[in-house]
Enzyme design. Structure first.
Site, mmCIF file in Angstrom:
data_model
loop_
_atom_site.group_PDB
_atom_site.id
_atom_site.type_symbol
_atom_site.label_atom_id
_atom_site.label_comp_id
_atom_site.label_asym_id
_atom_site.label_seq_id
_atom_site.Cartn_x
_atom_site.Cartn_y
_atom_site.Cartn_z
ATOM 1 N N HIS A 196 0.777 -1.277 -0.080
ATOM 2 C CA HIS A 196 0.075 0.038 0.053
ATOM 3 C C HIS A 196 0.739 1.335 0.111
ATOM 4 O O HIS A 196 0.588 2.076 0.864
ATOM 5 C CB HIS A 196 -0.895 -0.089 1.322
ATOM 6 C CG HIS A 196 -1.726 -1.152 1.319
ATOM 7 N ND1 HIS A 196 -2.515 -1.515 2.458
ATOM 8 C CD2 HIS A 196 -2.489 -2.077 0.320
ATOM 9 C CE1 HIS A 196 -3.385 -2.557 2.294
ATOM 10 N NE2 HIS A 196 -3.312 -2.526 0.975
ATOM 11 N N HIS A 207 -7.336 -0.526 3.188
ATOM 12 C CA HIS A 207 -6.634 -0.837 2.015
ATOM 13 C C HIS A 207 -7.035 0.175 0.886
ATOM 14 O O HIS A 207 -7.828 1.003 1.081
ATOM 15 C CB HIS A 207 -7.307 -2.377 1.715
ATOM 16 C CG HIS A 207 -7.115 -3.269 2.514
ATOM 17 N ND1 HIS A 207 -6.319 -4.394 2.201
ATOM 18 C CD2 HIS A 207 -7.467 -3.700 3.759
ATOM 19 C CE1 HIS A 207 -6.190 -5.273 3.205
ATOM 20 N NE2 HIS A 207 -6.908 -4.793 4.208
#
Length: 617
Positions: free
Chosen positions: A547, A592
């Site tokens: 990420h 996320h």
């Protein structure tokens, strides 16, 4: 070197806009801009088109595409904070980018995450400003009340869009451990969050996924945005083409982006653009391409043999990444896991036949058991106080606005921010533990959401005098895990998170299907786990959570002094060039990334269209 008929056909178009990167946000921008027939939009994508690839499309086969031709297979520099270890950094090299490779989870950050962006001076990027673009991307399929109760799949339908390209659902089937998730977390004092996508994601919940409910296939930017728009005459894709640089030309005192130089099948080409170039190559390659084009820190550019055109030392800086550790547990041997399907051909054949015939079974199940918790839920007040004191010593005079927000968020009594994510899935996902034959495993993942560790991504120096760095040279990725003034805070926070992850897996009813912890080995029963020291294990097993953000960040009130792009995503110092991807995020979020990246794509496309129409008025 021969010519390419595909490239030559691409060059015959008079493009108003070219999107570099047919990836998550890039395809959003291209599809939305091509809705206007007055525009002609080109997409240059380095990877192949893989619309019919089963390893991408079948939900239960997620992660099979890692370390394949669909993956850039980057590697980071040795990390002192990880005892000198290097790590792979997987990024999508395929039409759709990392949205084709990710683990399908569809989550949003909290209201405070996006409001922090606006607090930095990025007007319109707070929760209220970005929520319409979250909704614009979504075609949400709300489950009925019976289904919600059965799977704890609760939601606020008003928080979601229903007319967007991306199918967003609660899966019809779940991994075996999920039925125990909520009861176990509730027993540990964690409440079920029935509206986790409405600006407050703290608690335990069942995650949404990007799956088409009719076909039970992955729904991602290539299938949701590009394919429906591909028939338009004004949208043109060139795949398997690598961009070398963005061509900048001087007009009086202004630098203007005028074209793109790229390589396709061994030959180089140049395409001119009459409108704007949209850079959407992600947090790794967007700063790389800016630097290769002469935008960045002069010291880095000169060392790479690149002519300096626009000085901006922020390019490639401000890299922020979630950190991940994985505890592995042996579980009930009767539970079917993705790993078991890979290792047992008969089991895999039966699962495939069920999937083909009825679109049900283990090939449709993905991990959805999530919890986002503040430190106060599993750390004592004295432990938190000690960390706050260490933080004050690490940042005696915080100067950068981003640091100020991070420090304030941590030191203000912890609040309700979800600082650590806990996620359980069945299978062994750890790269450090080798599964034993005929055994089944589950993985408890702990992910730090608001890191103080800040790194960088830059092009490397030229290989020798008289040469210059190119896009064929891997960028230097240095996340600086557990380094810098706040790195020790990150490390201590991660160590504390492991203990609570183990408590979850040791608490019934979830514990009823768990045989025992195998990695790291469980503590002896005589000593228990209350004082278990996991420090070495954390340092030796922390990996990326895939990420990365922030390397072309919005500068906000500080402008070019604090960032790379303005709040309309225009690159400082050059006309006709924007960045639209996760790299523009000035601060990491507790979620996320994919849902937020789609919203960035939608908002970026809207801004580009507004500015185009204003210029023609």
């Amino acid at each position: 070197m021969g010519s390419s008929s595909e490239a030559e056909a691409f060059l015959r178009h008079n493009f108003t806009h070219v999107v570099i990167g047919g990836v998550t946000a890039g395809l959003v921008v291209a599809a939305r801009l091509s809705e206007n027939p007055a525009l002609t939009v080109g997409i240059i994508e380095a990877g192949p088109v893989a619309i019919d690839e089963p390893a991408i499309n079948i939900p239960g086969r997620l992660s099979e595409t890692l370390f394949t031709k669909y993956d850039w297979q980057f590697e980071i520099t040795p990390q002192p904070g990880l005892n000198g270890r290097k790590l792979p950094w997987n990024r999508g090299k395929v039409l759709g980018g990392s949205s084709a490779l990710n683990l399908l989870l569809w989550t949003r950050g909290s209201r405070e995450d996006y409001d922090a962006w606006e607090q930095l001076g990025n007007e319109g990027w707070g929760w209220d400003g970005i929520l319409p673009f979250f909704k614009k991307s979504e075609c949400f399929h709300a489950p009925n009340k019976e289904f919600q109760s059965q799977h704890q799949a609760y939601c606020d339908p008003d928080a979601h869009g229903i007319d967007g390209p991306l199918h967003i659902i609660y899966p019809q089937e779940y991994v075996a451990s999920h039925q125990y998730w909520h009861a176990t977390l509730n027993k540990l004092g964690v409440e079920t969050n029935r509206s986790h996508a409405s600006g407050e994601n703290v608690g335990c919940w069942t995650s949404l996924t990007g799956i088409d409910p009719n076909s039970q296939r992955r729904c991602y930017s290539a299938t949701a945005y590009y394919m429906p728009a591909a028939k338009r005459d004004n949208l043109v894709l060139l795949s398997e083409a690598t961009v070398r640089e963005i061509l900048l030309e001087k007009d009086d005192d202004d630098w203007i982006a005028k074209g793109v130089r790229f390589e396709h099948k061994g030959s180089e080409y140049t395409i001119r653009v009459s409108g704007e170039i949209v850079l959407s190559a992600g947090s790794v390659q967007s700063p790389q391409l800016l630097e290769l084009s002469g935008i960045g820190n002069p010291e880095i550019l000169i060392a790479a043999g690149i002519d300096v055109k626009i000085e901006n030392p922020n390019v490639g800086e401000n890299l922020q990444e979630h950190m991940l550790t994985m505890m592995v547990y042996e579980i009930d041997p009767s539970i079917t896991t993705p790993e078991a399907l890979r290792n047992d051909s008969a089991l895999a054949k039966a699962a495939d036949e069920e999937y083909i015939a009825t679109k049900t079974g283990p090939r449709t199940a993905v991990g959805n058991s999530a919890a986002y918790l503040p430190f106060s839920h599993y750390m004592s007040a004295s432990d938190i106080s000690a960390l706050v004191s260490k933080l004050a010593a690490a940042y005696p005079n915080t100067r950068h606005p981003r640091e100020q927000i991070l420090v304030q968020r941590f030191a203000s009594g912890d609040g309700e921010a979800g600082k650590m994510e806990f996620l359980l899935d069945v299978s062994n996902y750890s790269p450090f533990f080798e599964s034993q034959p005929n055994k089944r495993y589950g993985t408890m993942m702990q992910m730090l959401q608001y890191p103080f560790s800040v790194g960088s991504i830059h092009i490397p120096p030229a290989p020798s005098r008289g040469h210059h760095t190119t896009s064929a040279d891997q960028p230097v990725i240095d996340p600086k895990y557990y380094a810098g003034p706040g790195g020790h805070i990150d490390f201590l926070s991660m160590v504390a998170g492991q203990r609570f992850g183990h408590r979850i897996c040791s608490t019934p009813p979830l514990a009823d299907i768990i045989v025992g912890r195998v990695f790291p080995p469980a503590p002896s029963s005589e000593n228990g786990d209350s004082d278990e020291d996991l420090s070495d294990w954390v340092r030796n097993t922390t990996i990326t959570d895939w990420h990365p953000v922030g390397t072309c960040a919005m500068g906000g009130s500080g402008g070019k002094a604090n960032g790379v792009v303005d709040s309309r995503l225009r690159v400082y110092g050059v006309k006709g060039l924007r960045v639209v991807d996760a790299s523009i995020m000035p601060l990491q979020i507790s979620a996320h990334l994919q849902a937020t990246v789609y919203a960035i794509g939608e908002k970026g496309a809207s801004m580009i269209m507004e500015d185009w129409e204003d210029s023609k008025a």
